[in-house]
Design a protein around this motif. Structure first.
Motif, mmCIF file in Angstrom:
data_model
loop_
_atom_site.group_PDB
_atom_site.id
_atom_site.type_symbol
_atom_site.label_atom_id
_atom_site.label_comp_id
_atom_site.label_asym_id
_atom_site.label_seq_id
_atom_site.Cartn_x
_atom_site.Cartn_y
_atom_site.Cartn_z
ATOM 1 N N GLY A 293 0.807 -1.211 0.000
ATOM 2 C CA GLY A 293 0.000 0.000 0.000
ATOM 3 C C GLY A 293 0.840 1.260 0.000
ATOM 4 O O GLY A 293 1.830 1.384 -0.719
ATOM 5 N N ALA A 294 0.465 2.213 0.857
ATOM 6 C CA ALA A 294 1.153 3.509 0.906
ATOM 7 C C ALA A 294 2.608 3.363 1.325
ATOM 8 O O ALA A 294 3.458 4.176 0.954
ATOM 9 N N ALA A 295 2.909 2.314 2.094
ATOM 10 C CA ALA A 295 4.281 2.106 2.568
ATOM 11 C C ALA A 295 5.250 1.822 1.427
ATOM 12 O O ALA A 295 6.462 2.027 1.566
ATOM 13 N N LEU A 296 4.719 1.360 0.310
ATOM 14 C CA LEU A 296 5.577 1.110 -0.862
ATOM 15 C C LEU A 296 6.056 2.411 -1.499
ATOM 16 O O LEU A 296 7.057 2.414 -2.224
ATOM 17 N N ARG A 297 5.312 3.469 -1.288
ATOM 18 C CA ARG A 297 5.608 4.787 -1.881
ATOM 19 C C ARG A 297 5.794 4.712 -3.406
ATOM 20 O O ARG A 297 6.773 5.243 -3.952
ATOM 21 N N PRO A 298 4.865 4.079 -4.092
ATOM 22 C CA PRO A 298 5.003 3.951 -5.550
ATOM 23 C C PRO A 298 4.856 5.271 -6.281
ATOM 24 O O PRO A 298 5.341 5.424 -7.410
#
Length: 323
Positions: A293-298
């Motif tokens: 999710g957001a933790a991947l910082r795609p």
């Protein structure tokens, strides 16, 4: 937060009919709102990106500054053509756009424009683009723009998008055509230089789109669109992004010998490519740590991919001016 106070006294038993709204209170959308809605159908941000890959190629084709007239007519035709394809895409995808958080504020989900009006608008833009490019630029550029539109509507939107995980890989071909159109607008002929740049955009599209799709994975999953991040793990997706990024950078450097550019373009291609690969590798490492999710910082890669493409093509335009 505001809290409505509750009156402790018992409600009166007498009820009165609610007055009907006065016709004078009904507000029709202003001309500005209508214009804004129709402009929104064309997806201006996508148009900006396509124009970035058109004009610099014209500088390469001309070996310097191309005629301002042909640039202007090509830009007008490109805006009309892209606006047409994007509008028809909005019509065909209005069912899923209503459900996706990222797209629910588009004009059709908001009922700011009717599907019929949007369809007519899109067709008119397409016809105008074809005729304008044909009469004021050349018919080769006009035919290429029409082919790109037809492929985007029928190939990507109607066939690939909801059926295969390879949707954006092959569907992204439509977004590569501006490199060919920019070149043929100046030369009225094709060559290896625009084909190499076509390849750059082709290999750039999956990392660009998949990084965005990683951020909005739940949106695509909720409407059964099989984008790669929906059907594959973050690690598998990041590996594919890395692979396409490597090929993209190699293809971008290949323009140096093919187009016989000066030193500006290859230096820019190498520097920008290194940064892009570093961002792609960072995404892969975050995926390997179990981030999701957001933790991947795609979106870091997504935003830089826009910068990468713009600066790479600007370097391609500047290079012949310094030789």
């Amino acid at each position: 937060m505001f809290v409505t106070a509750v009156d402790p006294r018992p409600a009166a038993t007498t009820s009165y009919p609610s007055p009907l709204p006065d016709s004078s209170e009904l507000v029709s959308p202003s001309l500005r709102d209508v214009v804004k809605a129709y402009v929104g159908l064309t997806k201006p941000r996508i148009i900006e990106l396509l124009l970035i890959t058109t004009v610099p190629v014209m500088f390469l084709a001309a070996g310097g500054v191309p005629g301002l007239g042909v640039v202007a007519w090509t830009l007008i035709g490109g805006i009309l053509a892209s606006g047409s394809a994007n509008t028809i895409n909005c019509v065909l995808d209005r069912d899923i756009d209503e459900q996706m958080r990222r797209t629910r504020r588009r004009p059709l989900p908001r009922h700011a424009v009717s599907p019929r009006s949007a369809t007519v608008f899109g067709i008119v833009l397409g016809v105008l683009a074809t005729l304008e490019l044909g009469f004021f630029v050349n018919w080769l550029s006009s035919g290429l723009a029409l082919a790109a539109n037809l492929f985007y509507v029928f190939g990507y939107t109607m066939w690939l998008k909801r059926r295969t995980v390879q949707n954006i890989v092959w569907g992204g071909i439509a977004g590569c055509f501006p490199t060919l159109i920019g070149w043929t607008a100046v030369t009225n002929d094709l060559a290896w230089t625009p084909i190499v740049l076509f390849g750059v955009v082709f290999f750039w599209t999956p990392p660009h789109t998949w990084s965005l799709a990683m951020r909005y994975r739940e949106d695509y999953a909720s409407v059964d669109v099989p984008m790669l991040p929906v059907v594959a793990t973050p690690v598998a997706t990041a590996r594919q992004i890395m692979a396409y990024s490597v090929v993209m950078v190699i293809t971008s450097i290949a323009l140096w010998p093919v187009a016989d550019t000066g030193f500006v373009y290859p230096v820019a291609a190498v520097v920008l490519g290194v940064v892009f690969l570093r961002e792609a590798r960072a995404l892969l490492l975050r995926a390997h740590t179990g981030a999701d999710g957001a933790a991947l910082r795609p979106m870091r890669l997504f935003h830089f991919s826009n910068i990468y493409l713009a600066l790479l093509f600007i370097a391609a335009a500047i290079d012949p001016l310094l030789r």
